[in-house]
Write an enzyme that holds these catalytic residues in place. Structure first.
Site, PDB file in Angstrom:
ATOM      1  CB  SER A  92       2.798   5.018  -0.294  1.00 24.91           C
ATOM      2  OG  SER A  92       3.630   5.259  -1.567  1.00 24.91           O
ATOM      3  CG  ASP A  93      -0.172   0.939  -4.305  1.00 22.34           C
ATOM      4  OD1 ASP A  93       0.523   0.449  -5.230  1.00 22.34           O
ATOM      5  OD2 ASP A  93      -1.425  -0.174  -4.643  1.00 22.34           O
ATOM      6  CD1 TRP A  94       5.460   2.782  -7.950  1.00 23.63           C
ATOM      7  CD2 TRP A  94       5.281   1.800  -6.333  1.00 23.63           C
ATOM      8  NE1 TRP A  94       6.478   2.111  -7.543  1.00 23.63           N
ATOM      9  CE2 TRP A  94       6.670   1.644  -6.271  1.00 23.63           C
ATOM     10  CE3 TRP A  94       4.688   1.329  -4.949  1.00 23.63           C
ATOM     11  CZ2 TRP A  94       7.483   0.924  -5.656  1.00 23.63           C
ATOM     12  CZ3 TRP A  94       5.606   0.624  -4.017  1.00 23.63           C
ATOM     13  CH2 TRP A  94       6.879   0.447  -4.364  1.00 23.63           C
TER      14      TRP A  94
END
Length: 832
Positions: A230-232
């Site tokens: 995932s993106d953060w």
């Protein structure tokens, strides 16, 4: 590493089988902001990630050790040269090894759909083929060194406005032909080892939960065996993400998986087989980067690499930056500059040349050379330097050269971290003037307050002082309080506290060499309440967005006010008139080219356009240097003699720009994005979602030059692929070869050795299919020499997606255009 007599997949499955469910799930969420947990029982070492589009920053978001700052993505792709992209990939791998990083979070391969996109400086171009080919070269070289690349952001992530909530609505043909094509190319041509799922939704489903994209297309259809992280803070729901093809949640240690995911498996909402598949992909990534098995070692073990400021590294970065710069106008051979005569160098960007954009792409470089310093050093008394007009609306952290640690005297500031009860947790020196808290701390308990202290290099008189952060900010000099206020976030992006924190700023009279202390009592953001007040922002209880409450950036602000814009323009006019030749450096800043914020206009900030016009009226010859990675308006174009687009050239910015201006290097770059003639005059413009948070890609496949060529917007100021260089070229003929390649004969009719980039486009006879770049190749020739270059036509660009057929079909016959950009077509060939 794997043994030669055992299939890796079998071995990974055997290792997974040794772990119980909680242990498996524990490995699928970050241990810290940028690391993963290891497990000695299966020989898994902890993995380290780092942001990396323009430099491998390391494990600290701000205030880390100096690292090499590379030219930005549009300068890399602007070279139109696989060799440059490969060199960048290998360089970044060395920087990763030097810091024991396993995975570099890049390249960014979203497209320049609208020129308003705030994060376009991180991405390669408006064209999927140029983007995909550049990415594949970068990934091949990086991974050949044992460092994993991470393709981002999957997918349709072309704008930043409400980026955590916007629903990108795009038909499947456009999704596949444009936005997924660079990912597909990097998988098929370079076997990229990881990808990052975006913040946005895609056709009504969060990117991190989008099973159609992540599982059915990327993993199943493409047969890809890599890992999707995932993106953060991007994950919104536990079950939907775990069953939607996502493999890893970042950051950690808290998040929507963990105990919630264990419970979901035990309820039967998620199969343990799905967990096993995620973990196998993680083990494969670890194996590929040397972090699995008895021979596991830190990435940089046993090797030495050049320091970021080593002479060989500086020369390399300077050469790469110059290669991507684009000369878009050059009347009367104004450039290169004459070897004699006086020169006025004008503009705020001349003194404060921008080497990088804002957000997670920022790093701490060892230095950043300015145009002014390079010109003074190399041209001596020939040069006069004049500051320009204001270019920012927000204050920025103090320049380290303006502040020193009051205890050690070293450049930077002194930072004291305090616990909730007032205890001192630590006191440290920071070489920079920005830190982060609640994000990548190394304390047993989170700091409740920080105090930033610095001695200023100010003259007696007015000084601007203040702080950035979220909480109660107080500024003191000695025992006197000089400013105070409560700083709160105002938007709905949980990254605001890190990327665009609120600020306190005041102008006060101080004695020379004053000492100030900025204290921030940190306040947590109640995101639940913020989101609850706006029901359209659908945030589930387990959303990772709710875990960002007390993290953010804190910075010290201090500078000495400059003169007025009117004073700057009068001085610039006088210098230009006296010198005869003026170089005006204008551009954008990290306010305009940054993560989390889109632009509202392509106009240069402040009164820069007026500055250019007034200098051009005074000077005999005027060169404009555009220090920006993305298109800007040029209402003064007809009034100046030359325009050089230099992007964001990295740590060697000033010297690389000077190399090009004086002719020591040729600007052989070509534009990677078309420049609109005015605001709104682009095939795709809006980046702001509707009231229902939808952003519909109504232009379909006709973005950028494809839309201009189809008459869907006024002809651009400069076409994609445009670039003059310092040479002149005659195209002598072209032939279509068996297999689809194009052989082109050409001659350098200029007066110096030069490089040409031969571009081939396909214009289908079917006007429902847009013109598209299908191949390109470069050639270097001495003055007067002739040569032959073969341009391979990529078969993937001769296909289109058919919803009716449920697959790829030929795009049909058409015309092949051999060109120097679509604004300068030299040869046309039929292609059936």
């Amino acid at each position: 590493m794997t043994t030669v007599d055992q299939d890796p997949s079998t071995r990974y499955a055997e290792l997974v089988g040794r772990l119980d469910l909680p242990d498996k799930v524990r490995l699928l969420t970050g241990r810290t902001a940028f690391t993963l947990p290891g497990d000695d029982r299966i020989g898994l070492a902890p993995l380290a990630f780092s942001d990396g589009p323009t430099g491998v920053r390391g494990l600290k978001f701000a205030g880390g050790d100096p690292v090499a700052l590379l030219p930005n993505a549009t300068l890399i792709s602007g070279s139109w040269d696989d060799g440059i992209a490969e060199e960048v990939g290998a360089l970044l791998a060395q920087e990763a090894h030097r810091q024991d990083i396993h995975v570099v979070l890049g390249p960014t391969i979203n497209l320049h759909r609208s020129p308003l996109g705030g994060r376009l400086f991180e991405a390669y171009s408006e064209d999927p083929y140029l983007t995909g080919r550049t990415a594949a070269a970068y990934v091949r070289a990086m991974q050949a060194c044992g460092t994993a690349a991470c393709l981002k952001h999957l997918v349709a992530n072309e704008s930043e406005t409400l980026r955590n909530f916007v629903d990108s609505r795009v038909d499947e043909a456009t999704l596949r032909e444009l936005y997924l094509l660079p990912f597909r190319m990097a998988v098929q041509d370079a076997d990229a080892w990881s990808m990052m799922a975006a913040y946005n939704d895609v056709n009504g489903r969060s990117a991190t939960e989008n099973r159609r994209v992540q599982q059915e297309i990327v993993k199943d259809e493409w047969g890809w065996d890599g890992l999707i992280m995932s993106d953060w803070f991007a994950v919104k729901r536990t079950v939907a993400s775990a069953t939607g093809g996502l493999d890893l949640v970042m950051p950690g240690p808290d998040g929507p998986w963990g105990e919630r995911l264990v419970a979901a498996v035990r309820r039967g909402d998620v199969t343990e087989a799905a967990i096993d598949d995620h973990l196998v992909r993680l083990l494969r990534l670890a194996d590929r980067t040397g972090a699995l098995g008895e021979q596991a070692a830190s990435p940089g073990a046993g090797a030495t690499y050049p320091a970021p400021d080593a002479p060989e590294r500086r020369a390399q970065l300077r050469r790469i930056a110059a290669r991507g710069m684009v000369l878009v106008k050059n009347d009367g051979d104004t450039l290169p500059l004459a070897a004699s005569g006086s020169l006025a160098v004008v503009g705020r960007h001349a003194l404060e040349t921008q080497g990088m954009g804002g957000g997670s792409a920022q790093v701490t470089p060892p230095h950043l050379t300015s145009v002014a310093d390079a010109a003074r050093r190399r041209l001596g008394d020939r040069v006069s330097v004049v500051d320009g007009v204001t270019v920012r609306s927000r204050p920025v952290p103090a320049h380290p050269g303006f502040v020193t640690d009051p205890v050690t005297g070293a450049s930077g500031m002194r930072v004291t971290y305090l616990a909730a009860d007032g205890r001192e947790l630590a006191t440290r020196h920071s070489a920079g003037t920005t830190i982060t808290v609640g994000w990548d701390d190394d304390f047993a308990e989170p700091p409740a307050a920080v105090v930033l202290q610095a001695r200023l290099a100010n003259r007696a008189g007015p000084v601007r002082v203040g702080g950035l952060g979220v909480g109660r900010c107080t500024v003191r000099t000695g025992d006197r309080e000089i400013a105070a206020g409560d700083l709160r976030v105002t938007g709905f992006d949980p990254g605001e506290a890190m990327l665009q924190p609120p600020y306190l700023l005041d102008t006060v009279d101080l004695p020379a060499g004053a000492t100030i202390a900025v204290r921030l009592d940190i306040a947590a953001v109640d995101w639940r309440a913020m989101f609850a007040a706006h029901p359209a922002l659908d945030v589930a209880e387990e959303s990772h967005l709710l875990a960002t409450g007390s993290s953010g950036a804190v910075a010290l602000i201090a500078d000495q006010p400059a003169g007025t814009d009117d004073e700057a323009m009068a001085a610039a006019q006088a210098a230009a008139a006296a010198a005869g030749t003026a170089v005006v450096v204008v551009g954008l800043t990290e306010e305009n080219e940054t993560e989390a914020v889109d632009k509202a206009t392509l106009a240069l900030p402040g009164r820069q356009d007026e500055l250019v016009r007034r200098v051009a009226a005074a000077a005999a010859r005027t060169v404009v240097v555009v220090n920006a990675a993305t298109p800007v308006l040029m209402p003064w174009l007809a009034e100046v003699d030359a325009v050089l687009v230099v992007g964001l050239p990295g740590q060697e910015a000033g010297d690389a720009i000077l190399d090009v201006l004086v002719g020591a290097a040729e600007p052989t770059g070509r534009l990677v994005t078309s420049y609109p003639v005015r605001d709104g005059a682009a095939p795709a413009w809006t980046v702001t979602p509707d009231d229902d948070l939808g952003l519909t890609y109504t232009e379909g496949a006709f973005i950028g030059y494809r839309g201009y060529a189809a008459g869907r917007a006024p002809e651009p100021l400069f076409w994609f692929g445009h670039g003059l260089g310092y040479g002149a070229w005659r195209y002598d003929g072209a032939d279509l070869l068996d297999g689809g390649a194009v052989r082109v004969r050409l001659t350098n009719v200029g007066g110096r050795t030069s490089r040409e980039t031969v571009q081939v486009y396909l214009r289908p006879d079917d006007d429902t299919a847009p013109v598209r770049l299908v191949g390109y190749a470069g050639i270097d020739l001495a003055a007067g020499a002739s040569g032959v270059v073969e341009v391979a036509v990529d078969p993937r660009l001769r296909q289109r997606w058919s919803a009716a057929a449920g697959g790829w079909v030929p795009v049909g016959p058409g015309e092949l255009l051999v060109a120097r950009g679509l604004g300068d077509v030299r040869i046309r060939l039929r292609s059936d």
